[in-house]
Design an enzyme around this catalytic site. Structure first.
Site, PDB file in Angstrom:
ATOM      1  N   CYS A 112       6.135   2.384 -12.690  1.00  8.40           N
ATOM      2  CA  CYS A 112       4.855   2.737 -12.055  1.00  8.40           C
ATOM      3  C   CYS A 112       4.563   4.239 -12.113  1.00  8.40           C
ATOM      4  O   CYS A 112       3.439   4.651 -11.853  1.00  8.40           O
ATOM      5  CB  CYS A 112       4.826   2.243 -10.620  1.00  8.40           C
ATOM      6  SG  CYS A 112       4.946   0.446 -10.514  1.00  8.40           S
ATOM      7  N   HIS A 248      -0.289   6.460  -6.252  1.00  5.90           N
ATOM      8  CA  HIS A 248       0.019   5.147  -6.831  1.00  5.90           C
ATOM      9  C   HIS A 248      -0.328   4.086  -5.799  1.00  5.90           C
ATOM     10  O   HIS A 248      -0.051   4.242  -4.611  1.00  5.90           O
ATOM     11  CB  HIS A 248       1.501   5.081  -7.203  1.00  5.90           C
ATOM     12  CG  HIS A 248       1.938   3.723  -7.643  1.00  5.90           C
ATOM     13  ND1 HIS A 248       1.220   2.977  -8.556  1.00  5.90           N
ATOM     14  CD2 HIS A 248       2.999   2.961  -7.280  1.00  5.90           C
ATOM     15  CE1 HIS A 248       1.835   1.821  -8.732  1.00  5.90           C
ATOM     16  NE2 HIS A 248       2.912   1.780  -7.974  1.00  5.90           N
ATOM     17  N   ASN A 278      -1.258  -3.737  -7.283  1.00  4.66           N
ATOM     18  CA  ASN A 278      -0.407  -2.719  -7.906  1.00  4.66           C
ATOM     19  C   ASN A 278      -0.430  -2.926  -9.421  1.00  4.66           C
ATOM     20  O   ASN A 278       0.166  -3.873  -9.927  1.00  4.66           O
ATOM     21  CB  ASN A 278       1.016  -2.846  -7.345  1.00  4.66           C
ATOM     22  CG  ASN A 278       1.975  -1.826  -7.948  1.00  4.66           C
ATOM     23  OD1 ASN A 278       1.648  -1.133  -8.914  1.00  4.66           O
ATOM     24  ND2 ASN A 278       3.160  -1.735  -7.374  1.00  4.66           N
TER      25      ASN A 278
HETATM   26  N1  COA Z   1       3.592 -14.516   2.377  1.00  7.08           N
HETATM   27  C1  COA Z   1       4.106 -14.859   3.548  1.00  7.08           C
HETATM   28  N2  COA Z   1       5.328 -14.482   3.963  1.00  7.08           N
HETATM   29  C2  COA Z   1       6.036 -13.708   3.118  1.00  7.08           C
HETATM   30  C3  COA Z   1       5.557 -13.318   1.858  1.00  7.08           C
HETATM   31  C4  COA Z   1       4.277 -13.762   1.503  1.00  7.08           C
HETATM   32  N3  COA Z   1       3.720 -13.417   0.321  1.00  7.08           N
HETATM   33  N4  COA Z   1       6.498 -12.553   1.246  1.00  7.08           N
HETATM   34  C5  COA Z   1       7.529 -12.463   2.099  1.00  7.08           C
HETATM   35  N5  COA Z   1       7.264 -13.167   3.232  1.00  7.08           N
HETATM   36  C6  COA Z   1       8.086 -13.324   4.412  1.00  7.08           C
HETATM   37  C7  COA Z   1       9.546 -13.059   4.162  1.00  7.08           C
HETATM   38  O1  COA Z   1      10.180 -14.202   3.662  1.00  7.08           O
HETATM   39  C8  COA Z   1      10.031 -12.676   5.551  1.00  7.08           C
HETATM   40  O2  COA Z   1      10.248 -13.850   6.268  1.00  7.08           O
HETATM   41  P1  COA Z   1      11.467 -13.975   7.298  1.00  7.08           P
HETATM   42  O3  COA Z   1      11.228 -12.897   8.322  1.00  7.08           O
HETATM   43  O4  COA Z   1      11.312 -15.348   7.826  1.00  7.08           O
HETATM   44  O5  COA Z   1      12.699 -13.732   6.484  1.00  7.08           O
HETATM   45  C9  COA Z   1       8.831 -11.967   6.166  1.00  7.08           C
HETATM   46  O6  COA Z   1       7.703 -12.344   5.372  1.00  7.08           O
HETATM   47  C10 COA Z   1       8.951 -10.461   6.194  1.00  7.08           C
HETATM   48  O7  COA Z   1       9.334 -10.022   4.916  1.00  7.08           O
HETATM   49  P2  COA Z   1       9.605  -8.518   4.610  1.00  7.08           P
HETATM   50  O8  COA Z   1      10.071  -8.395   3.209  1.00  7.08           O
HETATM   51  O9  COA Z   1      10.457  -7.922   5.695  1.00  7.08           O
HETATM   52  O10 COA Z   1       8.124  -7.923   4.760  1.00  7.08           O
HETATM   53  P3  COA Z   1       7.668  -6.439   4.680  1.00  7.08           P
HETATM   54  O11 COA Z   1       6.917  -6.079   5.896  1.00  7.08           O
HETATM   55  O12 COA Z   1       8.757  -5.498   4.253  1.00  7.08           O
HETATM   56  O13 COA Z   1       6.612  -6.474   3.494  1.00  7.08           O
HETATM   57  C11 COA Z   1       6.451  -5.934   1.156  1.00  7.08           C
HETATM   58  C12 COA Z   1       7.052  -6.861   2.212  1.00  7.08           C
HETATM   59  C13 COA Z   1       7.000  -6.363  -0.193  1.00  7.08           C
HETATM   60  C14 COA Z   1       4.943  -6.073   1.215  1.00  7.08           C
HETATM   61  C15 COA Z   1       6.874  -4.483   1.478  1.00  7.08           C
HETATM   62  O14 COA Z   1       8.245  -4.399   1.721  1.00  7.08           O
HETATM   63  C16 COA Z   1       6.544  -3.544   0.343  1.00  7.08           C
HETATM   64  O15 COA Z   1       5.400  -3.365  -0.020  1.00  7.08           O
HETATM   65  N6  COA Z   1       7.567  -2.879  -0.216  1.00  7.08           N
HETATM   66  C17 COA Z   1       7.355  -1.969  -1.320  1.00  7.08           C
HETATM   67  C18 COA Z   1       7.240  -2.735  -2.590  1.00  7.08           C
HETATM   68  C19 COA Z   1       6.623  -1.911  -3.682  1.00  7.08           C
HETATM   69  O16 COA Z   1       5.873  -0.999  -3.432  1.00  7.08           O
HETATM   70  N7  COA Z   1       6.967  -2.249  -4.929  1.00  7.08           N
HETATM   71  C20 COA Z   1       6.420  -1.644  -6.070  1.00  7.08           C
HETATM   72  C21 COA Z   1       6.982  -0.298  -6.281  1.00  7.08           C
HETATM   73  S1  COA Z   1       6.157   0.543  -7.559  1.00  7.08           S
END
Ligand code: COA
Length: 321
Positions: A112, A248, A278
């Protein structure tokens, strides 16, 4: 001598995938996706539509905005992690499609952060007098790497391309760029297969992007926060002198955290995340082009571009438009 952005362009594939569409594909909700990431829809390349197909109209739009033609371009530098082919590189595929012959053309891979890396490399060619008109592109079809049955990743990514033309100028310009990487974070975000490891480890077509979302989130906020402060310090400028933050577009909460660190109201941040998702290396040039074309970003203003991605890689550019 500086390299100056003389024109910008972008392109998004026509097909739109909304959060409502995703609700029918995986166990998710529009509310979850919006509240956790800020994304409402993303554009997806249709079968047969490649990264180069997206880069061509983006490049043409940037060339038109800069008032340059194929014969003027003397360097093509593309940031992409999703090339059409392993080789020839996307730079040369784009060169051929644009009817340009003979100039150096290459792509580089920094996930990215690809556009910031490409911009940093190309601006040095221009600044050192080796290029008079460089085409710099960020273009991706990350949808091809994503497991569309994995709700934790598939809701985040989209496809697109953005481009800029760089020309020499005695006025700034790309004022400074700051590139970083730390391979110790390799396992946080990666695609598990490639040429030298063999393409069939997981079985043909069964390898997908892998991400530890929570950990990427934390490192992204820390590294982006650090690089924006490094950029200000390197140029001896204050936060208040930045007119626009063009980050980004990965997660609205990451963007808000960086804006807060810069004490910038969100009105001075270009956010395209809701409609683009993204788009990896394409996200910053897409946001930049959107901000310029809708008239928010004006000539003479000072912009801070900042990216992070798999590697991990991260970087920034301070730009006077
Ligand atoms: N819909 C519903 N529930 C979802 C889900 C979706 N699409 N994806 C994950 N969940 C659930 C998980 O299973 C978890 O459930 P649990 O608590 O029962 O285990 C819960 O939601 C929380 O998941 P978590 O991963 O802790 O959520 P989060 O608040 O960290 O958000 C992201 C997840 C991926 C949105 C966040 O971590 C993020 O954006 N991280 C950075 C990723 C990124 O920028 N990547 C690209 C880099 S260039």
């Amino acid at each position: 001598m500086y390299a100056r952005i003389a024109g910008t362009g972008s392109y998004l594939p026509k097909k739109i995938l909304t959060n409502a569409d995703l609700e029918k594909m995986v166990d998710t909700t529009d509310e979850w996706i919006k509240s956790r990431s800020g994304i409402e829809q993303r554009h997806i390349a249709v079968p047969g539509e490649t990264t180069t197909d997206l880069a061509v109209p983006a490049a043409r739009a940037a060339m038109a905005a800069a008032g340059v033609g194929p014969a003027d371009i003397d360097l093509i530098c593309v940031g992409t992690t999703t090339p059409d082919l392993i080789f020839p590189n996307v730079g040369t595929l784009l060169q051929q499609r644009l009817g340009i012959h003979g100039c150096a053309a290459f792509s580089l891979e920094a996930a990215c952060s690809g556009f910031i890396y490409a911009l940093s490399v190309a601006e040095k060619f221009v600044r050192l007098g080796e290029s008079k008109c460089a085409l710099v592109v960020g273009a991706e079809t990350l949808s091809r790497m994503v497991d569309w049955t994995d709700r934790s990743t598939c809701v985040l990514f989209g496809d697109g391309a953005g481009a800029v033309i760089l020309k020499p100028s005695v006025e700034p310009g790309i004022i400074s760029t700051h590139l970083h990487a730390d391979g110790k974070y390799k396992d946080l975000l990666y695609f598990p297969e490639g040429i030298s490891t063999g393409f069939n480890l997981a079985g043909q077509g069964k390898a997908f992007l892998r991400m530890k979302g929570n950990e990427v989130y934390k490192v992204a906020v820390t590294t982006l926060g650090r690089v924006v402060l490094e950029t200000l310090a390197a140029n001896g400028i204050d936060k208040s002198q930045i007119d626009w933050l063009v980050p980004h577009q990965a997660n609205i909460r990451i963007i808000e955290a960086i804006a807060k660190r810069l004490e910038m109201p969100m009105e001075r941040v270009i956010v395209t995340l809701a409609t683009h998702g993204n788009t990896s290396a394409a996200s910053i040039p897409l946001a930049l082009d959107a901000g310029i074309r809708d008239g928010r970003i004006k000539p003479g203003q000072q912009l801070l571009l900042a990216a992070f991605g798999g590697g991990l890689t991260w970087g920034s550019a301070l730009v006077r438009l």
